[in-house]
Enzyme design. Structure first.
Site, PDB file in Angstrom:
ATOM      1  N   ASN A  11      -8.298 -82.582  53.788  1.00 51.58           N
ATOM      2  CA  ASN A  11      -7.015 -83.016  53.217  1.00 51.58           C
ATOM      3  C   ASN A  11      -7.216 -84.393  52.599  1.00 51.58           C
ATOM      4  OD1 ASN A  11      -4.422 -83.800  52.659  1.00 51.58           O
ATOM      5  ND2 ASN A  11      -3.752 -83.917  54.805  1.00 51.58           N
ATOM      6  N   LYS A  13      -5.156 -86.090  50.807  1.00 54.84           N
ATOM      7  CA  LYS A  13      -3.912 -86.884  50.725  1.00 54.84           C
ATOM      8  C   LYS A  13      -3.810 -87.567  49.359  1.00 54.84           C
ATOM      9  CE  LYS A  13      -4.160 -87.386  55.686  1.00 54.84           C
ATOM     10  NZ  LYS A  13      -3.680 -88.031  56.879  1.00 54.84           N
ATOM     11  N   HIS A  99       3.045 -80.798  56.698  1.00 52.17           N
ATOM     12  CA  HIS A  99       2.182 -81.853  57.271  1.00 52.17           C
ATOM     13  C   HIS A  99       3.096 -82.938  57.854  1.00 52.17           C
ATOM     14  CE1 HIS A  99      -0.509 -85.288  57.494  1.00 52.17           C
ATOM     15  NE2 HIS A  99      -1.507 -84.409  57.510  1.00 52.17           N
ATOM     16  N   GLU A 101       3.116 -86.001  57.642  1.00 52.43           N
ATOM     17  CA  GLU A 101       3.534 -87.035  56.678  1.00 52.43           C
ATOM     18  C   GLU A 101       4.682 -86.529  55.814  1.00 52.43           C
ATOM     19  OE1 GLU A 101      -0.409 -87.788  55.164  1.00 52.43           O
ATOM     20  OE2 GLU A 101      -0.932 -88.603  57.130  1.00 52.43           O
ATOM     21  N   GLU A 171      -1.688 -80.626  64.734  1.00 49.66           N
ATOM     22  CA  GLU A 171      -2.074 -82.011  64.453  1.00 49.66           C
ATOM     23  C   GLU A 171      -1.145 -82.958  65.213  1.00 49.66           C
ATOM     24  OE1 GLU A 171      -4.369 -82.506  60.481  1.00 49.66           O
ATOM     25  OE2 GLU A 171      -2.242 -82.659  60.084  1.00 49.66           O
ATOM     26  N   GLY A 177      -5.343 -90.191  61.671  1.00 45.14           N
ATOM     27  CA  GLY A 177      -5.738 -91.454  61.053  1.00 45.14           C
ATOM     28  C   GLY A 177      -5.900 -92.609  62.025  1.00 45.14           C
ATOM     29  N   SER A 217      -8.129 -87.190  63.321  1.00 44.28           N
ATOM     30  CA  SER A 217      -9.340 -87.985  63.575  1.00 44.28           C
ATOM     31  C   SER A 217     -10.565 -87.124  63.866  1.00 44.28           C
ATOM     32  CB  SER A 217      -9.101 -88.998  64.704  1.00 44.28           C
ATOM     33  OG  SER A 217      -8.102 -89.917  64.315  1.00 44.28           O
TER      34      SER A 217
HETATM   35  P1  PGA Z   1      -7.347 -87.667  59.758  1.00 46.42           P
HETATM   36  O1  PGA Z   1      -6.150 -86.868  59.013  1.00 46.42           O
HETATM   37  O2  PGA Z   1      -8.497 -86.701  59.903  1.00 46.42           O
HETATM   38  O3  PGA Z   1      -7.675 -88.806  58.826  1.00 46.42           O
HETATM   39  O4  PGA Z   1      -6.829 -88.104  61.071  1.00 46.42           O
HETATM   40  C1  PGA Z   1      -5.878 -85.527  59.334  1.00 46.42           C
HETATM   41  C2  PGA Z   1      -4.676 -85.027  58.569  1.00 46.42           C
HETATM   42  O5  PGA Z   1      -3.722 -85.793  58.347  1.00 46.42           O
HETATM   43  O6  PGA Z   1      -4.620 -83.850  58.180  1.00 46.42           O
END
Ligand code: PGA
Length: 262
Positions: A11, A13, A99, A101, A171, A177, A217
């Protein structure tokens, strides 16, 4: 428990310009060796067309393209949106839906996420539907309550034929993150609960078919341990997917973990 073909989706983003996306795909295509793992990347929306065009080129290891978002209506007065049909037209395979976000920053509700999931399944795009509890919900021991609510609204309207094609990405928001991934056993237990819930809502066949991913992560250091867990069918990778060489290391480690658990 299921042993579906694993899926690893990067992803990206709101990172990478269109040109950088093209470069990263080119590097992936050059260095990624043939693998039984289904590999996908979700570039920024304006790079979807060129990404799909590149992904179609023969003579390279196949990479599927995912959108990071999609709207459920096929057309109409919805400024700024794009439809499942547009993604089909471009040649996308997947769309991330809900997601955290999108849920947190753009106010997407469980009901909206459910409509998007259904629209994708009806029109032949596989949704990677994201679920997960926040840090506060985690601390208050409410993870299962949150996951049940998110899953129920998504699964209840679906026929079992459609539901069986779903991909669900667990997630936990506190792991995204932060460098603080959930522990493999903790994910295994949570996904066992998710699969049981799918079984109650849609029956054992669907529960076997649905692919369950973990995200939050993920790195080359933990991908092996994650893929050893019988309920984990793949990974949704943010930061570690941005550069081709690190993403390939994640894929290689995941492949090894998956093989070791077979
Ligand atoms: P990350 O993001 O691997 O940077 O934690 C995962 C995601 O938001 O899908």
């Amino acid at each position: 428990m299921s042993r579906q073909r694993p899926l690893i989706c990067g992803n990206w983003k709101l990172h990478h310009s269109v040109a950088q996306s093209r470069l990263a795909i080119k590097q992936l295509q050059t260095h990624l060796q043939s693998t039984p793992i289904q590999v996908a990347i979700a570039p920024v929306a304006v790079a979807l067309e060129s990404s799909c065009r590149m992904a179609k080129s023969k003579h390279t290891t196949p990479i599927d393209i995912a959108a990071q978002n999609v709207f459920h209506a096929p057309q109409g007065a919805f400024t700024g949106e794009w439809s499942v049909q547009h993604l089909r037209e471009l040649g996308c395979t997947f769309a991330l839906v809900g997601h955290s976000e999108r849920r947190q920053l753009f106010g997407e509700s469980d009901a909206l996420v459910a409509r998007k999931v259904e629209a994708c399944l009806q029109k032949g795009i596989t949704p990677i539907a994201c679920i997960g509890e926040s840090s506060q919900q985690h601390q208050q021991g409410e993870a299962h309550i949150v996951l049940k609510k998110q899953l129920t609204s998504m699964l209840q309207p679906l026929s079992s034929r459609l539901a069986s094609r779903l991909v669900i990405a667990y997630e936990p928001v506190w792991a995204i993150g932060t460098g603080q991934a959930a522990q493999p056993q903790q994910i295994q237990d949570t996904l066992a609960f998710v699969r049981l819930l799918i079984q109650r809502l849609q029956g054992p066949h669907v529960a076997q078919q649905v692919r369950l991913l973990y995200g939050g992560s993920v790195s080359k250091n933990n991908a092996y341990a994650f893929m050893q867990q019988p309920h984990i069918d793949g990974l949704l990778v943010g930061g570690a997917s941005l550069h081709a060489h690190t993403f390939i290391q994640v894929i290689q480690q995941a492949h090894k973990g998956w093989l070791a658990a077979k």
